[in-house]
Design a protein around this motif. Structure first.
Motif, PDB file in Angstrom:
ATOM      1  N   ARG A 167       0.833  -1.210   0.000  1.00 21.04           N
ATOM      2  CA  ARG A 167       0.000   0.000   0.000  1.00 21.04           C
ATOM      3  C   ARG A 167       0.863   1.254   0.000  1.00 21.04           C
ATOM      4  NH1 ARG A 167      -3.343  -2.980   3.600  1.00 21.04           N
ATOM      5  NH2 ARG A 167      -2.286  -2.012   5.367  1.00 21.04           N
ATOM      6  N   ASN A 168       1.917   1.236   0.813  1.00 20.25           N
ATOM      7  CA  ASN A 168       2.807   2.400   0.856  1.00 20.25           C
ATOM      8  C   ASN A 168       3.491   2.635  -0.490  1.00 20.25           C
ATOM      9  OD1 ASN A 168       2.201   2.854   3.550  1.00 20.25           O
ATOM     10  ND2 ASN A 168       3.925   1.638   4.301  1.00 20.25           N
ATOM     11  N   GLU A 169       3.888   1.547  -1.154  1.00 23.61           N
ATOM     12  CA  GLU A 169       4.526   1.679  -2.466  1.00 23.61           C
ATOM     13  C   GLU A 169       3.543   2.236  -3.491  1.00 23.61           C
ATOM     14  OE1 GLU A 169       6.068  -2.126  -3.434  1.00 23.61           O
ATOM     15  OE2 GLU A 169       7.869  -1.903  -2.198  1.00 23.61           O
TER      16      GLU A 169
ATOM     17  N   LEU B 184       0.910   4.157  -2.861  1.00 24.13           N
ATOM     18  CA  LEU B 184       0.696   5.570  -2.561  1.00 24.13           C
ATOM     19  C   LEU B 184       1.883   6.410  -3.003  1.00 24.13           C
ATOM     20  CD1 LEU B 184      -0.945   5.297   0.996  1.00 24.13           C
ATOM     21  CD2 LEU B 184      -2.066   5.923  -1.156  1.00 24.13           C
ATOM     22  N   LEU B 185       3.087   5.865  -2.786  1.00 23.11           N
ATOM     23  CA  LEU B 185       4.284   6.588  -3.211  1.00 23.11           C
ATOM     24  C   LEU B 185       4.323   6.752  -4.729  1.00 23.11           C
ATOM     25  CD1 LEU B 185       6.922   7.878  -2.223  1.00 23.11           C
ATOM     26  CD2 LEU B 185       8.032   5.658  -2.503  1.00 23.11           C
ATOM     27  N   GLY B 186       3.814   5.731  -5.451  1.00 26.53           N
ATOM     28  CA  GLY B 186       3.779   5.815  -6.903  1.00 26.53           C
ATOM     29  C   GLY B 186       2.834   6.882  -7.413  1.00 26.53           C
TER      30      GLY B 186
ATOM     31  N   VAL C 274       2.552   9.849  -6.099  1.00 24.31           N
ATOM     32  CA  VAL C 274       3.116  11.177  -5.835  1.00 24.31           C
ATOM     33  C   VAL C 274       3.566  11.874  -7.116  1.00 24.31           C
ATOM     34  CG1 VAL C 274       4.994  12.431  -4.697  1.00 24.31           C
ATOM     35  CG2 VAL C 274       3.730  10.656  -3.453  1.00 24.31           C
ATOM     36  N   PRO C 275       4.385  11.235  -7.981  1.00 23.36           N
ATOM     37  CA  PRO C 275       4.807  11.954  -9.198  1.00 23.36           C
ATOM     38  C   PRO C 275       3.644  12.282 -10.122  1.00 23.36           C
ATOM     39  CG  PRO C 275       5.532   9.664  -9.255  1.00 23.36           C
ATOM     40  CD  PRO C 275       5.041   9.917  -7.879  1.00 23.36           C
TER      41      PRO C 275
END
Length: 255
Positions: free
Chosen positions: A6-8, A10-12, A14-15
């Motif tokens: 899930r964190n990955e 969400l991080l994806g 961002v850009p």
């Protein structure tokens, strides 16, 4: 889905969100007039409207048909050729120079010849998609099969497995991670190529919709096909990534 996944995810995002924010800032600050660069909310609002528009869905289906048929033909040709080239010295010796010569050639440059020989309809576009998607699959299969530990093949042959059986039962399963990686690259290439082909000459498809909107100075409608083909590529890439997790649970992830 685990907390790390899930964190990955969400991080994806961002850009992507940063790109949309930059787009909105450019529009709001007046660096580009709305007639040339519409606001992102206007584009996505029109995209949402088109999702229930039968005409838009028909054009999307046409693009998907050309994309999938071309990709599946490339898969059907690339995987056997890659396996044959890696397991047979004669085939490999004949295949390597052809790949070195043909792989760097921009296949879109061959499109006029394809139009003259196959016409303006689906056939020329499907062949162009196949030609561009073939090499990522072929090269990935060849490299993956060449990396298989020879002792595994020798063990299978010592147990009485025939040479074709060793390819199907040992080399092909071991090459599957490389094949799926090559397929993900080929799908992205196929999305780009089918869109370009429809922009050059077509009366249907997402690429045609962009050209039609540009000719009528409908800038919002120009961006909708771009959002659509991007979403298709994202969904297909996610589907292949999910298939990889299911089929290859014991292998490390490749991005």
């Amino acid at each position: 889905m685990t907390a790390l996944a899930r964190n990955e995810a969400l991080l994806g995002l961002v850009p992507i969100l940063a790109l949309l924010l930059l787009w909105q800032v450019i529009v709001s600050a007046g660096f580009a007039p709305p007639a040339l660069l519409p606001a992102p909310w206007a584009v996505f609002a029109r995209f949402g409207q088109n999702l229930v528009d039968p005409d838009f869905l028909v054009h999307t289906w046409v693009t998907l048909y050309r994309l999938f048929v071309g990709f599946l033909i490339a898969l059907a040709i690339g995987v056997p050729l890659g396996l044959a080239g890696a397991t047979n010295r004669i085939v490999g010796a004949a295949l390597k120079p052809l790949v070195r010569v043909l792989a760097p050639v921009p296949k879109i440059a061959l499109y006029p010849a394809l139009i003259l020989s196959l016409g303006f309809d689906d056939a020329s576009k499907i062949v162009l998609v196949t030609a561009d998607a073939l090499f990522p699959i072929l090269l990935a299969t060849f490299q993956g099969a060449a990396m298989v530990e020879p002792k595994l093949v020798w063990s299978a042959r010592a147990a009485g497995t025939s040479p074709p059986g060793a390819v199907l039962k040992v080399i092909l399963p071991a090459t599957l991670p490389s094949i799926l990686t090559g397929s993900r690259i080929a799908l992205v290439v196929a999305c780009i190529v089918v869109f370009l082909a429809e922009m050059i000459t077509s009366t249907d498809g997402l690429g045609y919709l962009l050209v039609r909107a540009a000719r009528n100075f409908q800038t919002v409608d120009m961006f909708v096909p771009l959002i659509a083909i991007s979403a298709i590529g994202l969904l297909l890439n996610g589907a292949l990534a999910l298939a990889r997790k299911k089929l290859l649970a014991g292998f490390p992830e490749e991005e």
